[in-house]
Structures are given as structure tokens and as C-alpha cells.
Write an enzyme that holds these catalytic residues in place. Structure first.
Site, mmCIF file in Angstrom:
data_model
loop_
_atom_site.group_PDB
_atom_site.id
_atom_site.type_symbol
_atom_site.label_atom_id
_atom_site.label_comp_id
_atom_site.label_asym_id
_atom_site.label_seq_id
_atom_site.Cartn_x
_atom_site.Cartn_y
_atom_site.Cartn_z
ATOM 1 N N ASP A 353 -37.262 6.486 24.007
ATOM 2 C CA ASP A 353 -36.352 5.512 23.408
ATOM 3 C C ASP A 353 -35.718 6.139 22.172
ATOM 4 O OD1 ASP A 353 -35.368 3.192 21.942
ATOM 5 O OD2 ASP A 353 -36.630 1.981 23.249
ATOM 6 N N ARG A 355 -33.271 4.236 20.309
ATOM 7 C CA ARG A 355 -32.443 3.173 19.736
ATOM 8 C C ARG A 355 -32.657 2.973 18.241
ATOM 9 N NH1 ARG A 355 -33.713 -1.498 23.974
ATOM 10 N NH2 ARG A 355 -35.662 -0.323 24.032
#
Ligand SMILES: [Zn+2]
Length: 442
Positions: A353, A355
Site C-alpha cells: 500500500d 496511499r
């Protein structure tokens, strides 16, 4: 004097490659280039230093990212995120005058947002300019003096039609009230588009890294696109070439900050395959639409509902990586399984991830939010980021089981087992190995 590449600092531009585009290459465009790696390239005489976190926008200083008047620039990078590259194509093709200035007549926001106390806190908002929608108002005297200062936020009004909500109306879950839901099922929204404006010391602090390390990584990983990240440590603001944020507001804007009126929020990260095209491998669109329905309910109960939509496709890994991962998941030995869900992403992308939800709550603070009554998300990363930023969350709302597409069971069970919020039991490793998705032959 020469820079580290050995090039003359005022190298002559070669002749224009296409003489038919004469109008583009004469007049407005400078006849020579000065490399941005030179420390005195711009900004040393900047009339407007930026004092991030000042309550008064004049004191704070305007964000000047113009490329037409280098002496006025007080930031690294420029406007429109990745669309700056299309602007370059337009200039190169002769369809856009490089010196064009936007005419901002009648572009002001449809609803007022702020200013709130959070705008004057240098740590609460670090990833965009809270005054971005007010540029033509607060910097009017400077615009009149021909400073090229551009809005980084725009706020407008729209009617939106979502087929799933038409069924919610026909099934009686949502009523047409004539204000929030018009006859025929149109939803009335105000929406804001936000471009990134990073205060680098704030972003570094939020991520818990050294500002110099952050600058170096940004410089290196963009292929050296922004030398000033290294050569101009005195310039603290960077407009990165990335996607922005859209905020959809349902109901009365004043309800957002009223502690006596309910607020529903969903923070959604882009998933084009599901959001727009209805791909059934994940829960993104069904959960998003469930969030919109919850926002309508809250707006109709005298509150407000907010959908925040981040352009962070495929956990900010991008769609090419995402599709590679889909193939890797579906072709691995034993098929697409919940117990191997995160591993396959890490094999391809190197990380699960990217983000960085630590930056996400900025938009909620820009809206003046201090409490969320219903948070339509199961993500522990989003929940922790919001709560750690000082916003209270009363209730977390998981996706209803009947909205989960069959092929998305792999994703949702893997996420629940990894710590996503659920009111049900999570599966053990044996159970996860039993949850399987389609293979690519189907
Ligand atoms: Zn998705």
C-alpha cells in the site's frame, strides 16, 4: 558559471523544431533557458515568502506557481498536478499561448467553506492550500497588479444520478424530498476539487521522516524532475505532479461543523475498474454507493453527508501494477485465495500500500470537521489516521454482506483478517485459504 552537469546556465534554446508554429515560439516565450538546478534560478527575490499556517492569507503569502514569471515563483512545481504535462503538449502544439492567464470572472465557490481554526494550524493541513478556493477574493489586489496567482481549489454545484440509488428510492429506503433528492431521483450536491500543495516540512513530519530524506526521494523517484527539491531547501512548498481530491457534500454545508447535527463521511480511494466499470473483483463501487446512500439519509435528517474521493488508484500503486497483481493472484498455485491476497501485491509492487493515509485527514480539517457520527469504511488505516489527527469517530459502518460481489470475497476476507473493522468473526489461516476467486479461464 556552470552547474553540476557542466552545462552553461543560460544555454541557448535550439531553433523551434516546427516553423509552422511560429506564434508559439515568438514573443511571450523566453529565448533562452536557465536550468532550475541553479540556486538563483528563481525565488531569491520572491516578494512573497510563504509562512505556512498563518491565519491571515496575506500574512501566509500567496502560492505563486506560475511558469511565465519566474521571479515571482515561491514554490517548486506547478499547477494542475499531472495535467501540467498536457498543458505542455498544448503549448508545444501551438493551441495554448504559454503566457495565458485564467480569467476568473464568475468562478467563485457556490458555497462558503471556512476559514476554520484548523486552517491556521501549520500541522493540521500540510498537503494542500486551505485558501485555495479564495484566491480571487483574498489576493484580488495582487491579481490586479498582474501577479499570476491561481486557485488550487474550485467549488461548484451539481445534480448527480446513480442507478443504484434509483432502486433505493423505488424500494422506499430513500424518499424524494425535493431539496436533497429531487423528483426523479437526482441528488443535489456541492463538490470541491482540490489540487495538492505540499508544505514539505509538514509532510515530512506527518510521515515521520527527515525533510532532507523526503526531498531526496522525491527528486530521485521523479527522475530528477525537480532539482530545486535539492538545491533550494529554503523553498518549502511543492506542487507535486499527482492526482487530487474531490469532495462531494450532500445536505446543508453548515451542518458539517455543527456538533448538534449528524455527519456521515466516506473516504474513498479511486478504483476506476469498479467505481466506473463495475468490475466485481473488489467492493469499491458497492461500498461507495452504500456511502452515498448513508450520506443522503444523514442529510435528510438535518445533517450532512460527505464523500471524499482521492485519486489514489490501486492503493496508489497505479492501474498497471493493479492489473499485474490481478493476473498474479489468479494464476498462482491454488488459485486466487484470501490467504495470499496481500502477498501477491507485495511481490509485484514491493509494498502492499502506498496511499499514506497520514495525509488524508487534511481534507476533513479543511471542512472544519471535529466529529464524524457515521464513518462508512472498514479501513483501520483510515480510521487510525483520522482519530490520531484529533477527529472523533462515533460509529464505523462496514459494508453490508449482501453488497459484496462473489469474486470480491477474497479481498474482503483478507482485509478483515488483516485488521479491517468488522462486526463478524475473522477467518483463521485455514479458513482464508478456502476463500477463492475466479481464475482467468472463466
Ligand atoms: Zn476496487
Amino acid at each position: 558559471m556552470k552547474d553540476s552537469t557542466g552545462l552553461s546556465l543560460a544555454a541557448k534554446l535550439p531553433s523551434p523544431p516546427n516553423a509552422t508554429h511560429k506564434s508559439t515560439f515568438t514573443g511571450v516565450r523566453p529565448r533562452h533557458i536557465v536550468l532550475t538546478s541553479h540556486p538563483n534560478r528563481f525565488g531569491s527575490q520572491a516578494a512573497f515568502p510563504i509562512r505556512w499556517g498563518q491565519a491571515d492569507p496575506i500574512e501566509r503569502g500567496p502560492i505563486i506557481a506560475t511558469v511565465t514569471d519566474p521571479a515571482h515563483r515561491n514554490v517548486i512545481g506547478t499547477h494542475s498536478g499531472s495535467y501540467a504535462v498536457y498543458r505542455a503538449l498544448a503549448v508545444a502544439s501551438g493551441v495554448l499561448q504559454p503566457g495565458h492567464r485564467p480569467d476568473l470572472t464568475n468562478t467563485s465557490p457556490t458555497v462558503p467553506i471556512g476559514p476554520y481554526r484548523s486552517w491556521a494550524d501549520p500541522d493540521k493541513i500540510v498537503s494542500f492550500d486551505p485558501f485555495g478556493a479564495l484566491v480571487s477574493e483574498v489576493y484580488k489586489p495582487l491579481l490586479k497588479k498582474n501577479y499570476d496567482i491561481r486557485p488550487t481549489i474550485a467549488i461548484t454545484k451539481a445534480h448527480i444520478q446513480i442507478p443504484e440509488l434509483q432502486s433505493a428510492i423505488s424500494q422506499g429506503r430513500i424518499q424524494e424530498d425535493g431539496v436533497i433528492v429531487k423528483p426523479g431521483g437526482d441528488l443535489v450536491v456541492n463538490k470541491a476539487a482540490i489540487e495538492p500543495v505540499w508544505h514539505l516540512p509538514g509532510v515530512a513530519a506527518r510521515l515521520g521522516v527527515d525533510e532532507g530524506e523526503l526531498r531526496y526521494a522525491l527528486f530521485e523517484q521523479t527522475g530528477g524532475m525537480f532539482p530545486e527539491l535539492i538545491t533550494r531547501p529554503d523553498i518549502k512548498v511543492f506542487l507535486p505532479p499527482i492526482g487530487g481530491i474531490t469532495v462531494y457534500i450532500l445536505g446543508d454545508v453548515a451542518a458539517i461543523t455543527d456538533p448538534l447535527r449528524p455527519l456521515t463521511v466516506r473516504v474513498h480511494d479511486e478504483c476506476n475498474g469498479s467505481d466506473v466499470f463495475g468490475s466485481d473483483i473488489c467492493t469499491c463501487r458497492p461500498y461507495l454507493v452504500h456511502g452515498v446512500e448513508a450520506c443522503v439519509e444523514t442529510a435528510q435528517a438535518s445533517g450532512a453527508g460527505i464523500i471524499v474521493y482521492f485519486r489514489k488508484e490501486g492503493r496508489a500503486l497505479g492501474e498497471v501494477t493493479k492489473f499485474l497483481v490481478y493476473n498474479a493472484r489468479k494464476r498462482q498455485q491454488g488459485g486466487d485465495r484470501a490467504d495470499a491476497y496481500f502477498n501477491r501485491t507485495e511481490c509485484v509492487a514491493g509494498a502492499q500500500d502506498m496511499r499514506f493515509q497520514e495525509l488524508m485527514p487534511d481534507v476533513l480539517h479543511w471542512l472544519g470537521i471535529t466529529q464524524i457520527d457515521r464513518f462508512i469504511s472498514m479501513s483501520d488505516m483510515k480510521y487510525n489516521a483520522i482519530v490520531n489527527s484529533g477527529i472523533e469517530i462515533i460509529e464505523r459502518v462496514p459494508i453490508p454482506e449482501d453488497l459484496i460481489p462473489a469474486d470480491a470475497k477474497v479481498e474482503i476476507e483478507a482485509k478483515k483478517a488483516a485488521g479491517y473493522y468488522t462486526e463478524r468473526q475473522t477467518l483463521n489461516p485455514d479458513g482464508l485459504a478456502q476463500v477463492k476467486g475466479r481464475d482467468l479461464t472463466d
